[in-house]
Design an enzyme around this catalytic site. Structure first.
Site, PDB file in Angstrom:
ATOM      1  NE  ARG A 105      -2.524   4.730   0.440  1.00  0.00           N
ATOM      2  CZ  ARG A 105      -3.118   3.565   0.183  1.00  0.00           C
ATOM      3  NH1 ARG A 105      -2.438   2.574  -0.355  1.00  0.00           N
ATOM      4  NH2 ARG A 105      -4.406   3.396   0.435  1.00  0.00           N
ATOM      5  CD  GLN A 107      -8.237  -0.770  -3.114  1.00  0.00           C
ATOM      6  OE1 GLN A 107      -9.254  -1.006  -3.763  1.00  0.00           O
ATOM      7  NE2 GLN A 107      -7.254  -1.638  -2.985  1.00  0.00           N
ATOM      8  CB  SER A 153      -0.868   0.039   1.260  1.00  0.00           C
ATOM      9  OG  SER A 153      -1.795  -0.994   1.245  1.00  0.00           O
ATOM     10  NE  ARG A 168     -10.497  -6.615  -6.487  1.00  0.00           N
ATOM     11  CZ  ARG A 168      -9.417  -6.329  -5.778  1.00  0.00           C
ATOM     12  NH1 ARG A 168      -8.225  -6.583  -6.283  1.00  0.00           N
ATOM     13  NH2 ARG A 168      -9.527  -5.805  -4.587  1.00  0.00           N
ATOM     14  CB  SER A 208     -13.024   1.237   0.605  1.00  0.00           C
ATOM     15  OG  SER A 208     -12.072   1.246  -0.441  1.00  0.00           O
ATOM     16  CG  ASP A 238      -5.405  -6.956   2.445  1.00  0.00           C
ATOM     17  OD1 ASP A 238      -6.551  -7.124   1.961  1.00  0.00           O
ATOM     18  OD2 ASP A 238      -4.713  -5.955   2.200  1.00  0.00           O
ATOM     19  NE  ARG A 244      -3.248  -9.748   0.673  1.00  0.00           N
ATOM     20  CZ  ARG A 244      -2.050  -9.152   0.766  1.00  0.00           C
ATOM     21  NH1 ARG A 244      -1.042  -9.788   1.307  1.00  0.00           N
ATOM     22  NH2 ARG A 244      -1.882  -7.931   0.303  1.00  0.00           N
TER      23      ARG A 244
END
Ligand code: S3P
Length: 422
Positions: A18, A159, A14, A113, A157, A307, A382
């Protein structure tokens, strides 16, 4: 005595996404130390290079030469973001603000998604979109003049929050994002590090007056707690072993796995905790634990460990009683439908599981005897890593449909697992 091994796991995904995106629109050069080089983050890097950003890449660093907001070029081709939901949703905010035209696509999983969650607020901010029916990629984006927004998100979220804040950098009007539960706050932390004015009040984030980003500094990316989680559970389940994981991200919005460890009674210690660039990190020491207790993950905890639910379901197999997850419906919209991926595979191994729309119950047993089976990963990194940990920690011989998906977040995972199991 326990065998102790030490490891620095893959860097945070993440934060790397960014850092690359925000450096690209900062004025000045930013050196990113120990970024994650994986398929997902390399897609982001390639995307910004395709919009004209100059990047120098070394063995364990990147230098990004940003020229400020409004400096990105229109990409000359479709941008393929592979498996990365974060890359697609966050870049949309920047592309919208830059005012360029771009088409974003991805692999079969990414094209399934939901993108309506960003299309809706960004459209209200003045970005134009074309997309496949239902709000799926490929997305065609035409940025424009950005308006302010006061947005109350139905879901927690990071995102969605980040896409709005990124687009909000391109207006002087009021930009407020409200969330039902606080999601990971790396965007807020990194915007502060770049000199942007931002205020945080509970679950509400407001952009302030200065929205220009300044470069000429360094970002040190910590190890990813979502990657460390695999080896934290490996250590808890592996007889006579302890593992020391160095420089792990310990941001309060990401460390929910430690609350689960407290409930399950896992033996762990945090050492050398510190803060750099507004991000907390430290060393995590985990040891083999007998008498694991069952745990309950409720909706309010989910954003802090979203996650980690696949690997925590492996821990649950060996807890003495029923562990449960609820309020995690968004797990069905990840790289795979993770509720289904977890439940179906555990059932194949002979574990008693009840599936709910928003979670599951796992009937654990410290001496669980598992049946041989072929694990279907659904091309989800994952899921693949979770079952490889089960195999290594308990010496069980089963096969997986594939392990290639691991390259999206943790290219050295198998080497690291072999090292720790050796
Ligand atoms: C991420 C946010 C989370 C998480 C994903 C990475 C991010 O997704 O599951 O792996 O970097 O912002 P949501 O924002 O959809 O919950």
């Amino acid at each position: 005595m326990d065998k102790v091994k030490s490891l620095r796991v893959a860097s945070d995904k993440s934060i790397t996404h960014r850092a690359i995106m925000l450096s690209s629109i900062a004025k000045g050069s930013v050196r990113i130390n120990s970024p994650l080089f994986s398929d997902d983050t390399l897609r982001t890097l390639k995307a910004v290079e395709g919009m004209g950003v100059r990047v120098e890449s070394g063995g364990n660093f990147l230098v990004i030469h940003g020229e400020g907001k409004g400096s990105l070029n229109e990409p000359s081709d479709v941008i393929n973001l592979g498996n990365s939901g974060t890359a697609m949703r966050l870049l949309t905010g920047i592309i919208g603000g830059e005012g360029v035209f771009a088409v974003l696509t991805g692999d079969e999983s990414l094209k399934k998604r939901p993108m309506m969650r960003i299309i809706e607020p960004l459209s209200r901010m003045g970005v134009d979109f074309l997309y496949r029916s239902g709000g799926y990629a490929p997305l065609a984006i035409k940025g424009g003049n950005i308006n302010g927004i006061d947005y109350t998100s139905r879901i927690a979220s990071a995102q969605v929050k980040s896409a709005i804040l990124f687009a909000g950098l391109y207006t002087d009007e009021e930009v407020i994002v409200r969330e039902p539960i606080k999601s990971r706050d790396h965007t807020e932390n990194m915007l502060k590090a770049f000199g942007v004015d931002i205020s945080i009040n509970g679950n509400t984030v407001t952009l302030g007056k200065n929205r220009d980003l300044f470069g000429d500094f360094e970002i040190n990316v910590p190890a990813d707690i979502s990657s460390a989680a695999f080896f934290m559970v490996f250590a808890a389940l592996s007889k006579n072993r302890s593992v020391l994981l160095r420089d792990v991200l310990l941001n309060p919005t990401r460390r929910g796995i430690l609350d689960v460890f407290d409930m399950a009674g896992v033996s762990y210690e945090i050492k050398n905790e510190r803060v750099e660039n507004y991000e907390r990190m430290g060393n995590v020491f985990v040891s083999y634990t007998r008498n694991l207790k069952p745990f309950k993950i409720t909706g309010d905890m989910v954003p802090r460990l979203i996650d980690e639910i696949p690997i925590l379901s492996i821990l649950a197999i060996f807890c003495d009683g029923v562990s449960s997850v609820r309020g995690a419906k968004d797990l069905r919209k990840k790289e795979s439908d993770r509720i289904k991926s977890i439940c179906e595979n555990l059932k194949k191994l002979g574990v008693k599981v009840f599936e709910y729309d928003d979670g599951f119950d796992i009937y654990g047993n410290p001496t669980a005897a598992l049946k041989p089976a072929t694990i279907e990963t659904y091309y989800d990194h994952r899921i693949a890593m979770s079952f490889l940990v089960l195999k290594a920690a308990k010496g069980i011989d089963f096969s997986l449909s594939e392990t290639h998906s691991i390259l999206t977040s943790y290219p050295n995972f198998i080497d690291h697992l072999n090292y720790l199991s050796g």
